[in-house]
Design an enzyme around this catalytic site. Structure first.
Site, PDB file in Angstrom:
ATOM      1  N   ASP A  26      58.499  45.078  74.590  1.00 47.58           N
ATOM      2  CA  ASP A  26      58.496  46.547  74.607  1.00 47.58           C
ATOM      3  C   ASP A  26      59.882  47.143  74.834  1.00 47.58           C
ATOM      4  O   ASP A  26      60.025  48.209  75.439  1.00 47.58           O
ATOM      5  CB  ASP A  26      57.519  47.083  75.677  1.00 47.58           C
ATOM      6  CG  ASP A  26      56.158  46.415  75.576  1.00 47.58           C
ATOM      7  OD1 ASP A  26      55.671  46.278  74.457  1.00 47.58           O
ATOM      8  OD2 ASP A  26      55.617  46.008  76.624  1.00 47.58           O
ATOM      9  N   HIS A  64      54.650  46.986  67.315  1.00 48.28           N
ATOM     10  CA  HIS A  64      55.927  47.578  66.935  1.00 48.28           C
ATOM     11  C   HIS A  64      55.709  49.036  66.559  1.00 48.28           C
ATOM     12  O   HIS A  64      54.847  49.353  65.754  1.00 48.28           O
ATOM     13  CB  HIS A  64      56.534  46.826  65.738  1.00 48.28           C
ATOM     14  CG  HIS A  64      57.198  45.548  66.136  1.00 48.28           C
ATOM     15  ND1 HIS A  64      57.707  44.661  65.233  1.00 48.28           N
ATOM     16  CD2 HIS A  64      57.443  45.018  67.351  1.00 48.28           C
ATOM     17  CE1 HIS A  64      58.246  43.635  65.881  1.00 48.28           C
ATOM     18  NE2 HIS A  64      58.081  43.824  67.168  1.00 48.28           N
TER      19      HIS A  64
HETATM   20  P1  IMP Z   1      48.988  37.175  75.342  1.00 43.43           P
HETATM   21  O1  IMP Z   1      50.209  37.009  74.493  1.00 43.43           O
HETATM   22  O2  IMP Z   1      48.011  38.159  74.792  1.00 43.43           O
HETATM   23  O3  IMP Z   1      48.367  35.869  75.720  1.00 43.43           O
HETATM   24  O4  IMP Z   1      49.467  37.841  76.738  1.00 43.43           O
HETATM   25  C1  IMP Z   1      50.252  37.132  77.682  1.00 43.43           C
HETATM   26  C2  IMP Z   1      51.230  38.064  78.392  1.00 43.43           C
HETATM   27  O5  IMP Z   1      52.196  38.525  77.457  1.00 43.43           O
HETATM   28  C3  IMP Z   1      50.575  39.317  78.965  1.00 43.43           C
HETATM   29  O6  IMP Z   1      51.287  39.677  80.149  1.00 43.43           O
HETATM   30  C4  IMP Z   1      50.821  40.371  77.901  1.00 43.43           C
HETATM   31  O7  IMP Z   1      50.832  41.670  78.419  1.00 43.43           O
HETATM   32  C5  IMP Z   1      52.198  39.953  77.421  1.00 43.43           C
HETATM   33  N1  IMP Z   1      52.485  40.353  76.027  1.00 43.43           N
HETATM   34  C6  IMP Z   1      52.059  39.742  74.893  1.00 43.43           C
HETATM   35  N2  IMP Z   1      52.544  40.367  73.819  1.00 43.43           N
HETATM   36  C7  IMP Z   1      53.300  41.378  74.276  1.00 43.43           C
HETATM   37  C8  IMP Z   1      54.108  42.370  73.634  1.00 43.43           C
HETATM   38  O8  IMP Z   1      54.216  42.432  72.413  1.00 43.43           O
HETATM   39  N3  IMP Z   1      54.746  43.242  74.455  1.00 43.43           N
HETATM   40  C9  IMP Z   1      54.668  43.163  75.808  1.00 43.43           C
HETATM   41  N4  IMP Z   1      53.937  42.259  76.453  1.00 43.43           N
HETATM   42  C10 IMP Z   1      53.261  41.373  75.688  1.00 43.43           C
END
Ligand code: IMP
Length: 333
Positions: A15, A43
């Protein structure tokens, strides 16, 4: 033949505004590619002052460039089609979007498991990312060629000037992040080579940071006490710090310079863009956590930027003043 590859990588917990940067740069390349993650990413880009949100498809599609999703990505086929439809309805040429046949498919069971067990514990995005990568590693996964129409399968070679856009960021990397509060893919820029090019082709690695830190989901580095700070509330409101994928409020903290400097040095970035300076300007509070762990306070955004630049140069001697850009506009660098 590949001329060179430039890579965009997030230097924090996601982010940071990577989408804005890749969209602004995409015009200068022949292909835009994504090497990791899946629909967990979000995005936000502005094209002709209109806001678009994507989760999977690289931002080349907004600029008439082939947009490739690499073999180390994971795909939710339904969501992929929904995103294609959204782009079509907004007048973009989706024939440019191609997925590597070896990318893996996220199934209903992956999502179910994630929602039931992982999201409540770790605050994942609930998109089935971890179970999908787990099945891939267990060699029981489904590859995209088994599920996606041929028209979307990538059968070209990488050619010309290539831009790779990272999803998630350095501190969400499965190897280097604060495990288990990480994602399940490799976010470091050298992993872009999984798209099928030699590391020798890499020209620039562009690191994207934000002037304050945010985290989506659970992480002991971002304790709940941070919710109580009214200044952080203002940052959430003015900076629109809500997940593009989840809609959740992000947890805010002052920029941790030590983490930023480690991310710069570990990832080998040679250009840095620090986004959202306009947000702190509107909030009117200018602080960061120094390399030594103190809170440094400034009276203006310019003074804070100077202080931060000194801090970075002190610990990243290979960088030069011209290599850091402070950005305060959501539509351009
Ligand atoms: P997952 O990728 O859905 O398994 O999430 C694992 C961790 O990564 C969590 O804390 C999510 O909030 C974070 N996360 C995954 N993708 C993003 C992103 O695109 N932006 C910010 N945090 C992310």
């Amino acid at each position: 033949m590949i001329n060179y590859v430039d890579i965009i990588v997030g230097l924090a917990w996601g982010d940071e505004g990577k989408g804005k940067i890749s969209s602004a740069l995409a015009k200068g390349y022949d292909m835009v590619c994504r090497w990791n993650g899946g629909p967990n990413a979000g995005h936000t880009v502005y094209i002709n002052n209109k806001k678009y949100k994507t989760h999977l498809i690289p931002s080349g599609v907004f600029h008439g460039k082939p947009s490739i999703i690499g073999p180390n990505c994971v795909i939710n086929v339904d969501k992929f089609h929904q995103e294609i439809q959204y782009l079509k309805e907004n007048g973009f040429d989706t024939s440019l979007v191609k997925v590597h046949p070896f990318a893996h498919v996220i199934t209903e069971n992956h999502i179910k498991y994630d929602l039931e067990y992982l999201k409540p514990k770790l605050g994942t995005t609930g998109q089935g990312i971890a179970p999908c990568y787990a099945d891939k590693a267990n060699r029981v996964g489904i590859q995209v060629w088994q599920k996606l129409d041929k028209e979307y399968l990538w059968d070209m070679k990488l050619d010309g000037k290539i831009l790779c856009e990272g999803a998630q960021s350095i501190w969400l990397d499965i190897n280097w992040g604060d495990y288990p509060y990480v994602t399940s893919s490799e976010t470091f820029p050298h992993n872009a080579c999984s798209l099928g090019f030699s590391p020798k082709k890499i020209r620039d690695i562009i690191g994207v940071a934000k002037i304050y830190d945010t985290k989506s989901g659970v992480d002991p580095l971002f304790p709940e006490s941070l919710w109580d700070d009214p200044v952080f509330d203002k940052i959430i409101e003015i900076g629109e710090e809500r997940g593009t994928t989840t809609g959740r409020k992000r947890i805010v903290n002052w920029l941790n310079t030590k983490k930023l400097i480690n991310a710069i040095n570990l990832s080998g970035v040679n250009k840095i863009i620090i986004n959202k300076c306009d947000v702190l300007e509107k909030v009117g509070v200018f602080k960061f956590q120094s390399y030594d762990g103190f809170i440094k306070v400034y009276h203006s955004i310019e003074a804070m930027q100077d202080g931060l630049a000194v801090e970075i140069f002190t610990h990243c001697p290979e960088l030069d003043l011209k290599d850091i850009v402070f950005s305060g506009d959501q539509t351009k660098i």
